[in-house]
Design a protein around this motif. Structure first.
Motif, mmCIF file in Angstrom:
data_model
loop_
_atom_site.group_PDB
_atom_site.id
_atom_site.type_symbol
_atom_site.label_atom_id
_atom_site.label_comp_id
_atom_site.label_asym_id
_atom_site.label_seq_id
_atom_site.Cartn_x
_atom_site.Cartn_y
_atom_site.Cartn_z
ATOM 1 N N MET A 268 0.827 -1.209 0.000
ATOM 2 C CA MET A 268 0.000 0.000 0.000
ATOM 3 C C MET A 268 0.860 1.258 0.000
ATOM 4 O O MET A 268 0.554 2.237 -0.685
ATOM 5 C CB MET A 268 -0.943 -0.013 1.207
ATOM 6 N N ILE A 269 1.934 1.228 0.769
ATOM 7 C CA ILE A 269 2.822 2.392 0.823
ATOM 8 C C ILE A 269 3.453 2.648 -0.538
ATOM 9 O O ILE A 269 3.540 3.798 -1.001
ATOM 10 C CB ILE A 269 3.904 2.194 1.907
ATOM 11 N N SER A 270 3.872 1.591 -1.203
ATOM 12 C CA SER A 270 4.431 1.738 -2.541
ATOM 13 C C SER A 270 3.400 2.333 -3.497
ATOM 14 O O SER A 270 3.711 3.235 -4.292
ATOM 15 C CB SER A 270 4.904 0.376 -3.056
ATOM 16 N N ASP A 271 2.154 1.865 -3.394
ATOM 17 C CA ASP A 271 1.101 2.358 -4.283
ATOM 18 C C ASP A 271 0.811 3.837 -4.047
ATOM 19 O O ASP A 271 0.603 4.593 -5.008
ATOM 20 C CB ASP A 271 -0.186 1.554 -4.053
ATOM 21 N N TYR A 272 0.771 4.259 -2.786
ATOM 22 C CA TYR A 272 0.355 5.625 -2.482
ATOM 23 C C TYR A 272 1.504 6.635 -2.450
ATOM 24 O O TYR A 272 1.299 7.823 -2.742
ATOM 25 C CB TYR A 272 -0.407 5.668 -1.153
ATOM 26 N N PHE A 273 2.692 6.198 -2.089
ATOM 27 C CA PHE A 273 3.805 7.148 -1.912
ATOM 28 C C PHE A 273 4.945 6.962 -2.923
ATOM 29 O O PHE A 273 5.742 7.872 -3.107
ATOM 30 C CB PHE A 273 4.386 7.024 -0.498
ATOM 31 N N GLY A 274 5.017 5.786 -3.543
ATOM 32 C CA GLY A 274 6.181 5.486 -4.380
ATOM 33 C C GLY A 274 6.351 6.404 -5.572
ATOM 34 O O GLY A 274 7.480 6.669 -5.999
ATOM 35 N N SER A 275 5.258 6.899 -6.114
ATOM 36 C CA SER A 275 5.346 7.720 -7.327
ATOM 37 C C SER A 275 5.445 9.218 -7.044
ATOM 38 O O SER A 275 5.557 10.018 -7.982
ATOM 39 C CB SER A 275 4.125 7.454 -8.215
ATOM 40 N N ILE A 276 5.408 9.599 -5.768
ATOM 41 C CA ILE A 276 5.475 11.035 -5.436
ATOM 42 C C ILE A 276 6.883 11.548 -5.701
ATOM 43 O O ILE A 276 7.869 10.998 -5.202
ATOM 44 C CB ILE A 276 5.081 11.286 -3.976
ATOM 45 N N LYS A 277 6.986 12.603 -6.464
ATOM 46 C CA LYS A 277 8.294 13.156 -6.824
ATOM 47 C C LYS A 277 8.659 14.277 -5.853
ATOM 48 O O LYS A 277 7.799 14.918 -5.258
ATOM 49 C CB LYS A 277 8.273 13.684 -8.254
ATOM 50 N N ASN A 278 9.946 14.512 -5.718
ATOM 51 C CA ASN A 278 10.434 15.623 -4.917
ATOM 52 C C ASN A 278 10.398 16.902 -5.746
ATOM 53 O O ASN A 278 10.831 16.912 -6.906
ATOM 54 C CB ASN A 278 11.870 15.342 -4.442
ATOM 55 N N ASN A 279 9.884 17.967 -5.138
ATOM 56 C CA ASN A 279 9.756 19.235 -5.856
ATOM 57 C C ASN A 279 11.036 20.053 -5.874
ATOM 58 O O ASN A 279 11.147 21.017 -6.620
ATOM 59 C CB ASN A 279 8.637 20.076 -5.231
ATOM 60 N N GLY A 280 11.963 19.701 -5.021
ATOM 61 C CA GLY A 280 13.207 20.458 -4.962
ATOM 62 C C GLY A 280 14.351 19.560 -4.544
ATOM 63 O O GLY A 280 14.209 18.350 -4.391
ATOM 64 N N GLU A 281 15.519 20.169 -4.367
ATOM 65 C CA GLU A 281 16.689 19.415 -3.942
ATOM 66 C C GLU A 281 16.563 19.026 -2.474
ATOM 67 O O GLU A 281 15.803 19.627 -1.717
ATOM 68 C CB GLU A 281 17.950 20.268 -4.135
ATOM 69 N N LYS A 282 17.306 18.001 -2.087
ATOM 70 C CA LYS A 282 17.337 17.595 -0.686
ATOM 71 C C LYS A 282 17.850 18.753 0.159
ATOM 72 O O LYS A 282 18.787 19.458 -0.224
ATOM 73 C CB LYS A 282 18.237 16.369 -0.502
ATOM 74 N N ILE A 283 17.215 18.961 1.301
ATOM 75 C CA ILE A 283 17.531 20.112 2.156
ATOM 76 C C ILE A 283 18.929 19.974 2.748
ATOM 77 O O ILE A 283 19.327 18.922 3.255
ATOM 78 C CB ILE A 283 16.511 20.226 3.301
ATOM 79 N N THR A 284 19.688 21.039 2.661
ATOM 80 C CA THR A 284 20.978 21.114 3.360
ATOM 81 C C THR A 284 20.887 22.245 4.364
ATOM 82 O O THR A 284 20.355 23.318 4.069
ATOM 83 C CB THR A 284 22.135 21.377 2.387
ATOM 84 N N ARG A 285 21.414 22.004 5.550
ATOM 85 C CA ARG A 285 21.309 22.976 6.626
ATOM 86 C C ARG A 285 22.687 23.449 7.053
ATOM 87 O O ARG A 285 23.632 22.664 7.127
ATOM 88 C CB ARG A 285 20.556 22.385 7.823
ATOM 89 N N THR A 286 22.772 24.727 7.368
ATOM 90 C CA THR A 286 24.017 25.315 7.854
ATOM 91 C C THR A 286 24.058 25.226 9.367
ATOM 92 O O THR A 286 23.076 25.540 10.050
ATOM 93 C CB THR A 286 24.122 26.798 7.434
ATOM 94 N N ASN A 287 25.175 24.779 9.909
ATOM 95 C CA ASN A 287 25.341 24.694 11.359
ATOM 96 C C ASN A 287 25.637 26.083 11.907
ATOM 97 O O ASN A 287 26.696 26.657 11.642
ATOM 98 C CB ASN A 287 26.473 23.727 11.701
ATOM 99 N N ILE A 288 24.698 26.631 12.642
ATOM 100 C CA ILE A 288 24.851 27.983 13.199
ATOM 101 C C ILE A 288 25.272 27.862 14.656
ATOM 102 O O ILE A 288 24.547 27.291 15.473
ATOM 103 C CB ILE A 288 23.537 28.775 13.089
ATOM 104 N N GLU A 289 26.434 28.385 14.978
ATOM 105 C CA GLU A 289 26.964 28.266 16.338
ATOM 106 C C GLU A 289 26.833 29.584 17.083
ATOM 107 O O GLU A 289 27.142 30.649 16.559
ATOM 108 C CB GLU A 289 28.430 27.831 16.303
ATOM 109 N N GLU A 290 26.375 29.483 18.307
ATOM 110 C CA GLU A 290 26.276 30.646 19.187
ATOM 111 C C GLU A 290 27.586 30.831 19.953
ATOM 112 O O GLU A 290 28.278 29.857 20.270
ATOM 113 C CB GLU A 290 25.141 30.450 20.200
ATOM 114 N N GLU A 291 27.907 32.078 20.237
ATOM 115 C CA GLU A 291 29.039 32.346 21.120
ATOM 116 C C GLU A 291 28.681 31.910 22.540
ATOM 117 O O GLU A 291 27.516 32.007 22.952
ATOM 118 C CB GLU A 291 29.372 33.849 21.126
ATOM 119 N N PRO A 292 29.646 31.401 23.299
ATOM 120 C CA PRO A 292 29.349 31.011 24.688
ATOM 121 C C PRO A 292 28.835 32.197 25.499
ATOM 122 O O PRO A 292 29.231 33.349 25.266
ATOM 123 C CB PRO A 292 30.709 30.536 25.215
#
Length: 441
Positions: free
Chosen positions: A226-250
């Motif tokens: 069922m999962i293959s039938d309902y979700f397998g054909s869904i395409k991604n609308n954009g690139e895989k998300i990449t996140r920037t590591n934001i560091e706070e000062e102590p």
């Protein structure tokens, strides 16, 4: 004799909890990147279908806060094949319930249904992912819903700015988006154009940014089909998300601040510390420290400040560890004419005891027992198991923590508790907040 029985009981609880809560699961990826986790439990004819998206308040752009929480509401509006406003009606008419929630790090949608309606739940969540209708009438409607939620939970709720951290995190996070609230700015939402909402959906609500969990009365192979039938054909609308590591000062010197609340008559003294992210062992140790201080009637702050000295009406201490950072909050409401400075001195005294003295063996055993019991009860419902499986996979990158996390707590020593208190709970590393009634000078 009592001590001997106590020790036997502790050992029995540990041995029981080590096996009673084993959660078996199957996980795999579809070709489109959707991660799937299945848990079969056929004791009751109930199933939960949940989808967690790796998008939260921290993923919003400056000047457009509140989008992730807004989408928690907006994606119930309807789809190309689900009439607007009918989502909840369909679920309830089929004997189910559903909801969603948003944090700084993720958004989670789920339906719990009789297991003979599993296919309905899968279809509805695939519709949410594939065919959401995002139009002006839906945006305008949910804009008013979110505004009312903000009024009820924050603007007009006693201590709302503490509970939802709108009066806290902005002091601790100057660079990282954890400084903004999950519910966001109403001005930002008002200013956003329809195209911006459509673009946000296109960027984040894709198979390769999601985990699908199905838990309960299922058959694995049938569910996979069922999962293959309902979700397998869904395409991604954009690139895989990449996140920037934001560091706070102590934080190197105490931050003092005053927040006012028109909805309260009793002020509060609040101390907040920036702490490590949820995957670090120190974050688990801070859970122990919270329980030592305010975890029940015999906890230290409760017994000392509320019961013995009768200087506080209520005390709280809890850790909130997230994907990138955590926070640790301690607070107290004064009883009678006790000053906030006296509450501060007493809370500092409790911290210093943790920093300078090992907790007793008896208190430590009691603490371990509490967490063993929490573990036994943590996955007592199919809904809870589904949520945990998705969360451990997405935010910890280790689904098996649903069974192994208790081992992290078991590995904590009395020395760890002392060392973590020394490392994080220092006066020069915190926010010292006076939370006052609006009428206060």
């Amino acid at each position: 004799m009592k001590n001997k029985l106590y020790t036997i009981a502790c050992g029995l609880l540990i041995s029981i909890s080590g096996s009673a809560q084993e959660v078996e699961f199957t996980e795999y990826d579809l070709d489109n990147g959707l991660h799937v986790i299945l848990h079969q439990e056929n004791k009751a004819p109930v199933v939960t279908v949940g989808v967690m998206y790796h998008v939260g308040a921290k993923d919003e752009e400056k000047g457009r806060t509140g989008f992730a929480h807004f989408f928690e509401h907006l994606l119930f509006e309807g789809t190309e094949n689900i009439e607007r406003g009918k989502w909840f009606d369909i679920v309830s008419a089929n004997g189910g319930r559903n909801n969603a929630n948003t944090t700084q790090d993720r958004t989670y949608y789920y339906e719990t249904l009789p297991s003979n309606n599993l296919e309905l739940g899968l279809w509805m969540e695939s519709e949410r992912m594939l065919h959401p209708v995002i139009n002006k009438i839906g945006v305008d409607t949910q804009n008013e819903v979110v505004k009312e939620e903000k009024r009820q939970r924050i603007d007009n709720a006693p201590y709302g700015k503490i509970i939802y951290k709108t009066g806290i995190n902005k002091y601790l996070f100057k660079k990282h988006p954890y400084g903004q609230s999950v519910i966001g700015s109403m001005a930002d939402l008002d200013a956003a154009k329809l195209d911006e909402f459509i673009a946000f959906n296109k960027k984040f609500y894709n198979p390769n940014n999601a985990t699908l969990v199905v838990a309960g009365d299922i058959q694995i192979e049938d569910t996979k089909k069922m999962i293959s039938d309902y979700f397998g054909s869904i395409k991604n609308n954009g690139e895989k998300i990449t996140r920037t590591n934001i560091e706070e000062e102590p934080i190197t010197s105490e931050i003092t601040a005053v927040e006012k609340d028109a909805n309260i008559q009793i002020p509060a003294k609040v101390l907040v510390y920036r702490t490590p992210k949820q995957t670090e062992k120190d974050a688990y140790v801070l859970d122990y420290i919270s329980t030592i201080l305010t975890g029940g009637n015999s906890s230290r702050m409760q017994k000392n400040m509320v019961e013995d000295k009768k200087m506080a009406l209520q005390v709280i201490a809890f850790t909130d560890a997230q994907e990138d950072y955590g926070t640790y909050l301690m607070g107290a409401l004064p009883l009678g004419d006790v000053s906030l400075d006296k509450l501060l001195a007493e809370m500092d005294s409790e911290i210093e005891k943790l920093q300078n003295e090992l907790i007793s063996e008896r208190e430590f055993k009691k603490l371990q027992n509490q967490f063993e019991n929490n573990f036994v009860n943590s996955n007592s419902s199919i809904e809870g198991i589904a949520n945990s499986l998705a969360r451990y996979n997405m935010l910890y990158d280790d689904t098996s923590l649903i069974n192994k996390e208790i081992e992290i707590y078991r590995s904590i020593t009395r020395e760890d508790i002392q060392n973590v208190a020394k490392k994080y709970l220092n006066k020069n590393q915190r926010l010292n907040l006076d939370y006052l009634p609006e009428s206060s000078k």
